[in-house]
Scaffold this motif. Structure first.
Motif, PDB file in Angstrom:
ATOM      1  N   GLN A  40       0.699  -1.250  -0.146  1.00 37.69           N
ATOM      2  CA  GLN A  40       0.013   0.032  -0.095  1.00 37.69           C
ATOM      3  C   GLN A  40       0.914   1.246   0.054  1.00 37.69           C
ATOM      4  OE1 GLN A  40      -3.356   0.333  -0.343  1.00 37.69           O
ATOM      5  NE2 GLN A  40      -3.036  -2.094  -0.834  1.00 37.69           N
ATOM      6  N   GLU A  41       1.753   1.359   0.777  1.00 39.73           N
ATOM      7  CA  GLU A  41       2.897   2.365   0.962  1.00 39.73           C
ATOM      8  C   GLU A  41       3.530   2.551  -0.565  1.00 39.73           C
ATOM      9  OE1 GLU A  41       7.006   3.577   2.891  1.00 39.73           O
ATOM     10  OE2 GLU A  41       5.460   2.149   3.839  1.00 39.73           O
ATOM     11  N   LEU A  42       4.135   1.336  -1.248  1.00 39.31           N
ATOM     12  CA  LEU A  42       4.545   1.515  -2.481  1.00 39.31           C
ATOM     13  C   LEU A  42       3.702   2.166  -3.630  1.00 39.31           C
ATOM     14  CD1 LEU A  42       6.388   1.018  -4.817  1.00 39.31           C
ATOM     15  CD2 LEU A  42       5.562  -1.193  -4.876  1.00 39.31           C
ATOM     16  N   LEU A  43       2.453   1.793  -3.386  1.00 38.38           N
ATOM     17  CA  LEU A  43       1.299   2.144  -4.361  1.00 38.38           C
ATOM     18  C   LEU A  43       0.951   3.740  -4.126  1.00 38.38           C
ATOM     19  CD1 LEU A  43      -1.209  -0.814  -4.502  1.00 38.38           C
ATOM     20  CD2 LEU A  43       0.625  -0.123  -6.356  1.00 38.38           C
ATOM     21  N   THR A  53      11.637   4.212 -10.638  1.00 34.97           N
ATOM     22  CA  THR A  53      11.978   2.828 -10.800  1.00 34.97           C
ATOM     23  C   THR A  53      11.797   1.798 -10.062  1.00 34.97           C
ATOM     24  OG1 THR A  53      14.085   3.599 -12.278  1.00 34.97           O
ATOM     25  CG2 THR A  53      14.113   1.164 -11.765  1.00 34.97           C
ATOM     26  N   LEU A  54      10.982   0.867 -10.108  1.00 29.94           N
ATOM     27  CA  LEU A  54      10.744  -0.298  -9.312  1.00 29.94           C
ATOM     28  C   LEU A  54      11.557  -1.417  -9.455  1.00 29.94           C
ATOM     29  CD1 LEU A  54       8.928  -1.332  -7.103  1.00 29.94           C
ATOM     30  CD2 LEU A  54       7.311  -1.792  -8.685  1.00 29.94           C
ATOM     31  N   ILE A  55      12.300  -1.776  -8.505  1.00 22.70           N
ATOM     32  CA  ILE A  55      12.996  -3.175  -8.568  1.00 22.70           C
ATOM     33  C   ILE A  55      12.539  -4.232  -7.755  1.00 22.70           C
ATOM     34  CG2 ILE A  55      15.397  -4.042  -8.186  1.00 22.70           C
ATOM     35  CD1 ILE A  55      16.606  -1.222  -8.669  1.00 22.70           C
ATOM     36  N   VAL A  56      11.930  -5.122  -8.296  1.00 20.47           N
ATOM     37  CA  VAL A  56      11.131  -6.399  -7.627  1.00 20.47           C
ATOM     38  C   VAL A  56      11.830  -7.561  -8.210  1.00 20.47           C
ATOM     39  CG1 VAL A  56       9.165  -6.522  -9.098  1.00 20.47           C
ATOM     40  CG2 VAL A  56       8.833  -7.002  -6.982  1.00 20.47           C
ATOM     41  N   ILE A  73      -0.288  -2.708 -12.126  1.00 22.17           N
ATOM     42  CA  ILE A  73       0.140  -2.326 -13.457  1.00 22.17           C
ATOM     43  C   ILE A  73      -0.326  -1.330 -14.134  1.00 22.17           C
ATOM     44  CG2 ILE A  73       1.367  -4.573 -13.444  1.00 22.17           C
ATOM     45  CD1 ILE A  73      -0.488  -5.256 -15.749  1.00 22.17           C
ATOM     46  N   LEU A  74      -1.591  -1.393 -13.576  1.00 22.10           N
ATOM     47  CA  LEU A  74      -2.437   0.057 -14.326  1.00 22.10           C
ATOM     48  C   LEU A  74      -1.946   1.433 -14.025  1.00 22.10           C
ATOM     49  CD1 LEU A  74      -4.389   1.233 -16.375  1.00 22.10           C
ATOM     50  CD2 LEU A  74      -6.186   0.963 -14.249  1.00 22.10           C
ATOM     51  N   LEU A  75      -1.591   1.343 -12.798  1.00 20.53           N
ATOM     52  CA  LEU A  75      -1.005   2.514 -11.915  1.00 20.53           C
ATOM     53  C   LEU A  75       0.250   2.467 -12.130  1.00 20.53           C
ATOM     54  CD1 LEU A  75      -1.170   4.680  -9.764  1.00 20.53           C
ATOM     55  CD2 LEU A  75      -0.510   3.063  -7.999  1.00 20.53           C
ATOM     56  N   ILE A  76       1.373   1.466 -12.549  1.00 14.24           N
ATOM     57  CA  ILE A  76       2.565   1.548 -12.866  1.00 14.24           C
ATOM     58  C   ILE A  76       2.624   2.244 -14.286  1.00 14.24           C
ATOM     59  CG2 ILE A  76       4.471  -0.047 -13.396  1.00 14.24           C
ATOM     60  CD1 ILE A  76       3.954  -1.780 -11.135  1.00 14.24           C
ATOM     61  N   THR A  78       0.482   3.906 -15.883  1.00 14.97           N
ATOM     62  CA  THR A  78      -0.158   5.624 -16.258  1.00 14.97           C
ATOM     63  C   THR A  78       0.883   6.294 -15.358  1.00 14.97           C
ATOM     64  OG1 THR A  78      -1.574   5.162 -14.067  1.00 14.97           O
ATOM     65  CG2 THR A  78      -2.539   4.731 -16.465  1.00 14.97           C
ATOM     66  N   SER A  79       1.735   5.938 -14.422  1.00 17.30           N
ATOM     67  CA  SER A  79       2.618   6.647 -13.907  1.00 17.30           C
ATOM     68  C   SER A  79       4.066   6.566 -14.486  1.00 17.30           C
ATOM     69  CB  SER A  79       2.762   6.286 -12.247  1.00 17.30           C
ATOM     70  OG  SER A  79       1.646   6.351 -11.589  1.00 17.30           O
ATOM     71  N   LYS A  80       4.096   5.785 -15.686  1.00 23.20           N
ATOM     72  CA  LYS A  80       5.595   5.692 -16.220  1.00 23.20           C
ATOM     73  C   LYS A  80       6.618   5.113 -15.442  1.00 23.20           C
ATOM     74  CE  LYS A  80       4.066   8.488 -20.219  1.00 23.20           C
ATOM     75  NZ  LYS A  80       2.951   8.727 -20.484  1.00 23.20           N
ATOM     76  N   VAL A  81       6.267   4.122 -14.565  1.00 22.97           N
ATOM     77  CA  VAL A  81       7.502   3.563 -13.701  1.00 22.97           C
ATOM     78  C   VAL A  81       7.961   2.730 -14.417  1.00 22.97           C
ATOM     79  CG1 VAL A  81       7.927   2.421 -11.551  1.00 22.97           C
ATOM     80  CG2 VAL A  81       6.118   4.356 -11.574  1.00 22.97           C
ATOM     81  N   LYS A  82       9.455   2.533 -14.317  1.00 26.74           N
ATOM     82  CA  LYS A  82      10.126   1.775 -15.096  1.00 26.74           C
ATOM     83  C   LYS A  82      10.283   0.438 -13.932  1.00 26.74           C
ATOM     84  CE  LYS A  82      14.889   0.592 -16.527  1.00 26.74           C
ATOM     85  NZ  LYS A  82      16.182   1.018 -16.608  1.00 26.74           N
ATOM     86  N   VAL A  83       9.945  -0.828 -14.428  1.00 27.08           N
ATOM     87  CA  VAL A  83      10.135  -1.923 -13.397  1.00 27.08           C
ATOM     88  C   VAL A  83      11.114  -2.927 -14.009  1.00 27.08           C
ATOM     89  CG1 VAL A  83       8.712  -3.863 -12.661  1.00 27.08           C
ATOM     90  CG2 VAL A  83       7.552  -1.864 -13.024  1.00 27.08           C
TER      91      VAL A  83
END
Length: 112
Positions: A40-43, A53-56, A73-76, A78-83
């Protein structure tokens, strides 16, 4: 094991740029998204544009089922976060700026 797998990917970042989040002892496959405080904190960090950038380790660390994965992933997207997935042999995150096809193909990977 997951932190060790991330080390090669974070070596070029300054320590102040890294936020470690871990729901220690909480399984993504057993707890709902809203029951995982660090997820929840991450989101929330993503919503507030605090993550680029999200490293998982792998996809199943993000959600317990297909629908939760799509929500994340919809949030990721739309937020243009690199995974970056660090698990050996794991397919890379299918980041495509065409939102619809990108989410569809990443959703297929997440369903496996």
């Amino acid at each position: 094991m997951q932190f060790e797998a991330a080390k090669p990917f974070i070596k070029d970042y300054h320590p102040d740029e890294i936020i470690y989040l871990s729901d220690v002892g909480v399984s993504a496959t057993k707890k709902k998204l809203e029951e995982r405080s660090k997820m929840q904190e991450l989101l929330e960090l993503i919503r507030n544009e605090k993550v680029d950038t999200l490293i998982v380790y792998q996809r199943d660390r993000l959600a317990r089922d297909f629908y939760e994965y799509l929500e994340s992933i919809l949030l990721i997207y739309t937020s243009k976060v690199k995974v970056i997935f660090t698990a050996t042999g794991h397919l890379p995150f299918n980041f495509n700026h065409d939102l619809e096809s990108g989410i569809f193909s990443e959703g297929v990977f997440g369903a496996k």
